[in-house]
Design a protein around this motif. Structure first.
Motif, short mmCIF file in Angstrom:
data_model
loop_
_atom_site.label_atom_id
_atom_site.label_comp_id
_atom_site.label_asym_id
_atom_site.label_seq_id
_atom_site.Cartn_x
_atom_site.Cartn_y
_atom_site.Cartn_z
N ALA A 105 29.70 -25.98 5.49
CA ALA A 105 30.42 -26.68 4.75
C ALA A 105 29.63 -26.38 3.03
CB ALA A 105 30.24 -27.88 4.50
N GLY A 106 28.73 -24.95 3.60
CA GLY A 106 28.40 -24.89 1.42
C GLY A 106 27.11 -25.82 1.42
N ARG A 107 26.53 -26.44 2.04
CA ARG A 107 25.12 -26.64 1.45
C ARG A 107 23.89 -26.17 1.27
NH1 ARG A 107 29.02 -29.43 0.27
NH2 ARG A 107 28.66 -31.84 0.66
N ASN A 108 23.60 -25.22 0.37
CA ASN A 108 22.50 -24.28 0.03
C ASN A 108 21.44 -25.24 0.82
OD1 ASN A 108 21.28 -22.35 -0.38
ND2 ASN A 108 19.64 -22.71 -1.91
N TRP A 109 20.79 -26.22 0.41
CA TRP A 109 19.95 -27.03 0.85
C TRP A 109 19.51 -27.03 2.94
CZ3 TRP A 109 20.43 -30.98 4.98
CH2 TRP A 109 21.66 -31.43 4.52
N ALA A 110 20.76 -26.89 2.96
CA ALA A 110 20.84 -27.05 5.03
C ALA A 110 20.08 -25.52 5.31
CB ALA A 110 22.18 -26.71 5.14
N ARG A 111 20.57 -24.40 4.66
CA ARG A 111 20.47 -23.02 4.83
C ARG A 111 19.27 -22.84 4.55
NH1 ARG A 111 22.43 -17.85 1.15
NH2 ARG A 111 21.58 -19.26 -0.32
N ILE A 112 18.27 -23.43 3.59
CA ILE A 112 16.90 -23.39 3.65
C ILE A 112 16.09 -24.50 4.96
CG2 ILE A 112 14.27 -24.02 1.87
CD1 ILE A 112 17.24 -23.74 -0.02
N VAL A 113 16.30 -25.51 5.07
CA VAL A 113 16.48 -26.01 6.60
C VAL A 113 16.12 -25.68 7.52
CG1 VAL A 113 16.15 -28.43 8.14
CG2 VAL A 113 16.38 -28.08 5.28
N LEU A 114 17.49 -24.65 7.45
CA LEU A 114 17.87 -24.15 9.11
C LEU A 114 16.24 -22.94 9.28
CD1 LEU A 114 21.31 -23.88 9.55
CD2 LEU A 114 19.46 -24.90 10.58
N THR A 115 16.13 -22.49 8.45
CA THR A 115 15.93 -21.09 8.04
C THR A 115 13.65 -21.36 7.81
OG1 THR A 115 17.16 -20.10 5.97
CG2 THR A 115 14.43 -19.48 6.32
N VAL A 116 13.62 -22.85 7.69
CA VAL A 116 11.95 -22.99 7.77
C VAL A 116 12.44 -23.44 9.22
CG1 VAL A 116 10.79 -25.48 7.15
CG2 VAL A 116 11.60 -23.96 5.52
N LEU A 117 13.40 -24.40 10.00
CA LEU A 117 13.08 -24.31 11.38
C LEU A 117 13.04 -23.55 12.11
CD1 LEU A 117 15.47 -26.83 11.70
CD2 LEU A 117 13.28 -27.35 11.78
N ALA A 118 13.60 -21.95 11.93
CA ALA A 118 13.39 -21.50 12.42
C ALA A 118 12.70 -20.45 12.69
CB ALA A 118 15.10 -19.99 12.42
N ALA A 119 12.13 -20.71 10.74
CA ALA A 119 10.07 -20.07 11.08
C ALA A 119 9.15 -20.19 12.54
CB ALA A 119 9.73 -19.71 9.94
N LEU A 120 9.37 -21.81 12.05
CA LEU A 120 8.31 -22.15 12.82
C LEU A 120 8.70 -22.49 14.07
CD1 LEU A 120 8.15 -25.94 11.04
CD2 LEU A 120 6.91 -24.47 11.19
N GLN A 121 10.07 -22.11 14.73
CA GLN A 121 10.16 -21.74 16.13
C GLN A 121 9.82 -20.12 16.64
OE1 GLN A 121 14.53 -21.55 16.39
NE2 GLN A 121 14.35 -21.73 19.45
N LEU A 122 10.10 -19.50 15.15
CA LEU A 122 9.23 -17.73 16.55
C LEU A 122 7.97 -18.23 15.76
CD1 LEU A 122 9.85 -15.28 15.83
CD2 LEU A 122 9.50 -14.91 13.99
N LEU A 123 6.94 -18.86 15.16
CA LEU A 123 5.88 -19.11 14.91
C LEU A 123 5.40 -19.65 16.51
CD1 LEU A 123 3.36 -18.29 13.57
CD2 LEU A 123 3.49 -20.87 12.79
N SER A 124 5.97 -20.84 16.68
CA SER A 124 5.52 -20.61 17.97
C SER A 124 5.50 -20.21 18.88
CB SER A 124 7.07 -22.38 18.35
OG SER A 124 6.69 -22.96 19.97
N GLY A 144 21.33 -16.15 12.96
CA GLY A 144 22.03 -17.46 12.03
C GLY A 144 21.38 -16.86 10.61
N VAL A 145 19.44 -17.14 10.59
CA VAL A 145 18.54 -16.80 8.96
C VAL A 145 19.43 -15.30 8.48
CG1 VAL A 145 16.81 -16.27 8.35
CG2 VAL A 145 17.42 -18.15 10.09
N VAL A 146 19.59 -14.60 9.45
CA VAL A 146 20.03 -13.35 8.27
C VAL A 146 21.24 -12.94 8.17
CG1 VAL A 146 19.63 -10.50 9.49
CG2 VAL A 146 18.65 -11.79 9.87
N LEU A 147 22.23 -13.81 8.93
CA LEU A 147 23.59 -13.61 8.40
C LEU A 147 24.36 -15.04 7.48
CD1 LEU A 147 25.40 -13.97 11.61
CD2 LEU A 147 25.32 -11.83 10.78
N SER A 148 22.66 -16.23 7.45
CA SER A 148 23.18 -16.88 6.02
C SER A 148 22.82 -16.80 5.14
CB SER A 148 22.59 -18.21 6.11
OG SER A 148 21.59 -17.90 7.09
N PHE A 149 22.05 -14.85 4.93
CA PHE A 149 21.71 -14.19 3.72
C PHE A 149 21.87 -13.44 3.07
CE2 PHE A 149 18.22 -18.47 4.35
CZ PHE A 149 17.86 -19.13 3.22
N THR A 150 23.04 -13.08 3.84
CA THR A 150 24.10 -11.85 3.42
C THR A 150 24.25 -11.34 1.69
OG1 THR A 150 25.62 -12.45 4.87
CG2 THR A 150 24.10 -10.91 5.88
N GLY A 151 25.07 -10.79 1.38
CA GLY A 151 25.74 -10.89 0.61
C GLY A 151 26.98 -12.10 0.39
#
Length: 164
Positions: A105-124, A144-151
């Motif tokens: 829906a275009g919520r930038n905060w969700a993109r940031i939260v998903l990035t943090v969750l993905a980083a924690l998942q990767l670390l795990s 998903g993180v990479v695609l969400s931060f493209t141009g």
């Protein structure tokens, strides 16, 4: 009879601005963030199939440490552990899905939260032991993180912010 005044017509619409077009990169990120928790839940369900192996491993460890627990206590511990892990997995999957829809829906905060969750998942996965399903879920989240931060995605989130 009085005539109504002739006001100049504006070409601008008085309604709300149209929603920005969602690029394929955001759609791809959305689906990657949908796939990640689904794979995680499937992996969690497979734990039920390994219940006997987990129980055997715990009994062996108990015997090596002096055998303080009874077989009933070990069975109960395995049951509670598996149920707790599944409840946590379902909650995390539900949050992942909520944030994925907010990202779409275009919520930038969700993109940031998903990035943090993905980083924690990767670390795990990097720190602990994981299964092929765990690696696939992390791979989907990273995609998903990479695609969400493209141009195009960045432009979409900026346009969605302006619209609100």
């Amino acid at each position: 009879m009085s005539e109504s005044p002739n006001y100049p017509q504006s070409s601008a619409s008085t309604g709300p601005a149209p929603a920005p077009a969602r690029p394929g990169t955001v759609e791809g990120a959305f689906w990657a963030f949908i796939v990640a928790p689904v794979i995680g839940l499937i992996g969690g369900l497979l734990i039920f199939g390994n219940r006997d192996q987990i129980t055997t491993t715990m009994r062996d460890a108990n015997r090596q440490r002096g055998g303080n627990l009874t077989d009933a206590q070990i069975d109960q511990t395995v049951n509670v552990t598996i149920i707790t892990a599944m409840v946590i997995a379902v909650i995390i999957a539900g949050l992942y899905l909520l944030f994925a829809f907010k990202l779409r829906a275009g919520r930038n905060w969700a993109r940031i939260v998903l990035t943090v969750l993905a980083a924690l998942q990767l670390l795990s996965v990097l720190i602990g032991q994981s299964t092929i399903g765990g690696y696939l879920a992390v791979l989907a989240a990273v995609v998903g993180v990479v695609l969400s931060f493209t141009g195009p995605s960045n432009a979409y989130f900026a346009a969605a912010k302006v619209q609100r």
